[in-house]
Design an enzyme around this catalytic site. Sequence first.
Site, PDB file in Angstrom:
ATOM      1  CG  HIS A   1      20.043 -36.350  -5.419  1.00 57.59           C
ATOM      2  ND1 HIS A   1      20.522 -37.571  -5.009  1.00 57.59           N
ATOM      3  CD2 HIS A   1      21.132 -35.578  -5.667  1.00 57.59           C
ATOM      4  CE1 HIS A   1      21.849 -37.542  -4.994  1.00 57.59           C
ATOM      5  NE2 HIS A   1      22.243 -36.337  -5.393  1.00 57.59           N
TER       6      HIS A   1
ATOM      7  CB  CYS B   1      -0.942   0.082   1.198  1.00 54.56           C
ATOM      8  SG  CYS B   1      -2.115  -1.263   1.282  1.00 54.56           S
TER       9      CYS B   1
ATOM     10  CD  GLU C   1      17.010 -12.736  -8.307  1.00 52.24           C
ATOM     11  OE1 GLU C   1      16.374 -13.186  -7.336  1.00 52.24           O
ATOM     12  OE2 GLU C   1      16.641 -11.741  -8.953  1.00 52.24           O
TER      13      GLU C   1
ATOM     14  CG  ASN D   1       1.795   0.799   4.258  1.00 51.54           C
ATOM     15  OD1 ASN D   1       1.514  -0.377   4.040  1.00 51.54           O
ATOM     16  ND2 ASN D   1       3.025   1.260   4.218  1.00 51.54           N
ATOM     17  N   GLY D   2      -0.384  -1.013   6.319  1.00 51.01           N
ATOM     18  CA  GLY D   2      -0.046  -1.888   7.452  1.00 51.01           C
ATOM     19  C   GLY D   2      -1.274  -2.634   7.911  1.00 51.01           C
TER      20      GLY D   2
ATOM     21  NE  ARG E   1       4.642   1.807  -0.193  1.00 51.99           N
ATOM     22  CZ  ARG E   1       5.666   1.477   0.558  1.00 51.99           C
ATOM     23  NH1 ARG E   1       6.884   1.643   0.107  1.00 51.99           N
ATOM     24  NH2 ARG E   1       5.480   1.000   1.759  1.00 51.99           N
TER      25      ARG E   1
ATOM     26  CE  LYS F   1      11.375  -2.457  -5.973  1.00 51.59           C
ATOM     27  NZ  LYS F   1      12.141  -3.475  -6.703  1.00 51.59           N
TER      28      LYS F   1
ATOM     29  CD  GLU G   1       9.751 -10.743  -9.162  1.00 53.36           C
ATOM     30  OE1 GLU G   1       9.057 -10.317  -8.235  1.00 53.36           O
ATOM     31  OE2 GLU G   1      10.984 -10.589  -9.194  1.00 53.36           O
TER      32      GLU G   1
ATOM     33  CE  LYS H   1      13.798 -10.700 -10.521  1.00 55.31           C
ATOM     34  NZ  LYS H   1      14.343 -10.279  -9.289  1.00 55.31           N
TER      35      LYS H   1
ATOM     36  CD1 TRP I   1      -0.229  -6.226  -3.250  1.00 57.71           C
ATOM     37  CD2 TRP I   1      -0.465  -6.870  -1.113  1.00 57.71           C
ATOM     38  NE1 TRP I   1       0.123  -7.554  -3.162  1.00 57.71           N
ATOM     39  CE2 TRP I   1      -0.008  -7.979  -1.871  1.00 57.71           C
ATOM     40  CE3 TRP I   1      -0.678  -7.051   0.244  1.00 57.71           C
ATOM     41  CZ2 TRP I   1       0.233  -9.227  -1.314  1.00 57.71           C
ATOM     42  CZ3 TRP I   1      -0.434  -8.302   0.804  1.00 57.71           C
ATOM     43  CH2 TRP I   1       0.018  -9.370   0.021  1.00 57.71           C
TER      44      TRP I   1
HETATM   45  O1  M6R Z   1      13.135  -4.499  -0.446  1.00 56.03           O
HETATM   46  P1  M6R Z   1      13.689  -5.855  -0.236  1.00 56.03           P
HETATM   47  O2  M6R Z   1      14.966  -6.081  -0.988  1.00 56.03           O
HETATM   48  O3  M6R Z   1      13.854  -6.220   1.206  1.00 56.03           O
HETATM   49  O4  M6R Z   1      12.628  -6.856  -0.833  1.00 56.03           O
HETATM   50  C1  M6R Z   1      12.749  -8.228  -0.660  1.00 56.03           C
HETATM   51  C2  M6R Z   1      11.860  -8.988  -1.607  1.00 56.03           C
HETATM   52  O5  M6R Z   1      10.517  -8.707  -1.342  1.00 56.03           O
HETATM   53  C3  M6R Z   1      12.172  -8.643  -3.073  1.00 56.03           C
HETATM   54  O6  M6R Z   1      13.494  -8.899  -3.382  1.00 56.03           O
HETATM   55  C4  M6R Z   1      11.263  -9.460  -4.018  1.00 56.03           C
HETATM   56  O7  M6R Z   1      11.578 -10.809  -3.934  1.00 56.03           O
HETATM   57  C5  M6R Z   1      11.404  -8.937  -5.444  1.00 56.03           C
HETATM   58  N1  M6R Z   1      10.120  -8.669  -6.008  1.00 56.03           N
HETATM   59  C6  M6R Z   1      12.045  -9.915  -6.358  1.00 56.03           C
HETATM   60  O8  M6R Z   1      12.250  -9.390  -7.624  1.00 56.03           O
END
Ligand code: M6R
Length: 588
Positions: free
Chosen positions: A489, A2, A466, A98-99, A27, A583, A473, A470, A72
């Site tokens: 395995h 949010c 990683e 927010n929260g 957000r 984000k 998402e 990517k 969100w």
């Molecule tokens: O702001 P942060 O780096 O702490 O965020 C952590 C994760 O939420 C963030 O890296 C998330 O996995 C990304 N969307 C990945 O691309």
Amino acid sequence: MCGIIGYKGGDQAVSIVLEGLKTLEYRGYDSWGIAFLDGTGLQVKKNVGKIGNFKGFKALPEANLALGHTRWATHGGVTQSNAHPHLSNNKRIAVAHNGIVENYQALRKRLQAAGYTFHSQTDTETIPLLVEDFLKKGDDFPTAVRHTCLLLEGRYSFIVLDADSGQLIGARNGSPLLAGLGKDEFFLASDIPAFLPHTNQVVFLDDQQLVLIDSALRLFDLRSGKQLPVKPQKISWTPEQAEKGKFPHFMLKEILEQRESVSRALVQDDEQLEKIAQLITRAKQTVLVGCGTAGKMCLAGTYLFAKIAGRQTHFCVGSEFPNFAPFVGPDTLVIAVSQSGETADTLEALSIAKKRGAKVVSLLNVYGSTMMRQSDYNLLINAGPEKAVASTKAATGQLAVLALLAYATAGRLAEGRKALQIASAALARTLDDAQCKRLKALAQKIKAKENLYIIGRGLHYPIALESAIKLQEVSYIHAEGFAGGELKHGPIALIEKRTPCIVLAACDETQAEVLSNAMEVKSRGAYIIGLAPQDNEVFDLHLPVPDLGIASAIAELVPVQLLAYYLAVLRGNDPDKPRNLAKSVTVK
Ligand code: M6R
């Protein structure tokens, strides 16, 4: 999670808040809303969907006091009535939050018993109703807000507008909130880019603080009500850095910015690096903590410390840290890695570590973030604002600084910096049109696939993990990363005819074995995409990446980011705002 924004000043409050909301959309983007005070009283406009899709901006009147929210959803579905701002029953008070109000059920019952009516299923609506209740009991507006805060449990920040006094208040306890100071105008927002086009003078609020805006801006301690000094800081980010410019999406802009951002990450104060290196050497254990992409970079960090400094470090996902708390003590060093510095799971880990006497170092992108202010030492990766939900330039910046820190721990800082600078220049040269074309063509070829696997060994294993995040998402293709040796395995059962499998085969001690693993999956029908300095007979497609020694891991990330981006676009997804994600994950 949010985004919230508030404005008081000139008569462009509505435009400023709507523009700010577009900036904050990363957000949360399932619904949005705005409340403003014009000549006729308190007005509210709410919509389900992304604010970017709303066409009726011109029809809204202007005002000099407004607040807004982009959501969100946590409590209550994605509906117009659950969208913020929420109002008091007497329509005097509007709140953007927010929260989470964790004790909202008890508060709701208490308010209903006192005769108040709820119009949404949200936890947020308790806030304006509590403020209304305290006002009825004789409090002035700031005291009513303070008394409300004292009843709320959980991590939150909110902005509240009072139509009677024309005052605006921001309160913070665990979720980000900052104030911007312009000329005869004031801003409140979840992050800096929301008001960066108007001012770079920022007041960072701490938890348990409240800011009151009328003709001036005043700061108070939430518990005692005592006034506190206001200390604005000048921010070096520019508005252009937070804009898309000529690019169709932030994600592409941020991927291509890695031509410069990796080298900016290497601009670190030697003394600070050496001090932190000393802490690592002296600590009984060093634990790297992060979530999502930042977590994968932490895991990569453990390989870097092992390889470069011959030092064992540990990795713990932020949300799992509480399970290992008993082993954390004053002889532990925690390195928290986070782009935003606001991720709730990482913040909780940091708070546990501090309570148990551990020292905390943060590796961050956002200056002034909560983590920055709660850590003993900080390192900034200097990537500039990262707006796309998928983390790209922050990831490579984090990796570069972790490598630099490993070199400092090995007592080889100058050598390490030189090697990494050479690597960053080489990376910049390879991030060219030809590279983009190759990745676009590959995306075209595999865009209809349902599964995709990535394998790597050693330092390339976290890069495989990683890469999978990517691809998941933004492309929504089921992607998974594995340690090359693990396939046999179990996961090898997933390989079918023409299943794409990306193989990370840098020129190091892992190469021969990962190529054997590639052969194993190729024998079962996989389509092998080799990310490697040289071609190999096992590859069905070779994507060249430069041989950058230890920094090859950084170079491997970039093509996968581009592939994920092009897949997203070809599959009709919005790469900047992928479904279900936000984000900054500021809830646990
Ligand atoms: O702001 P942060 O780096 O702490 O965020 C952590 C994760 O939420 C963030 O890296 C998330 O996995 C990304 N969307 C990945 O691309």
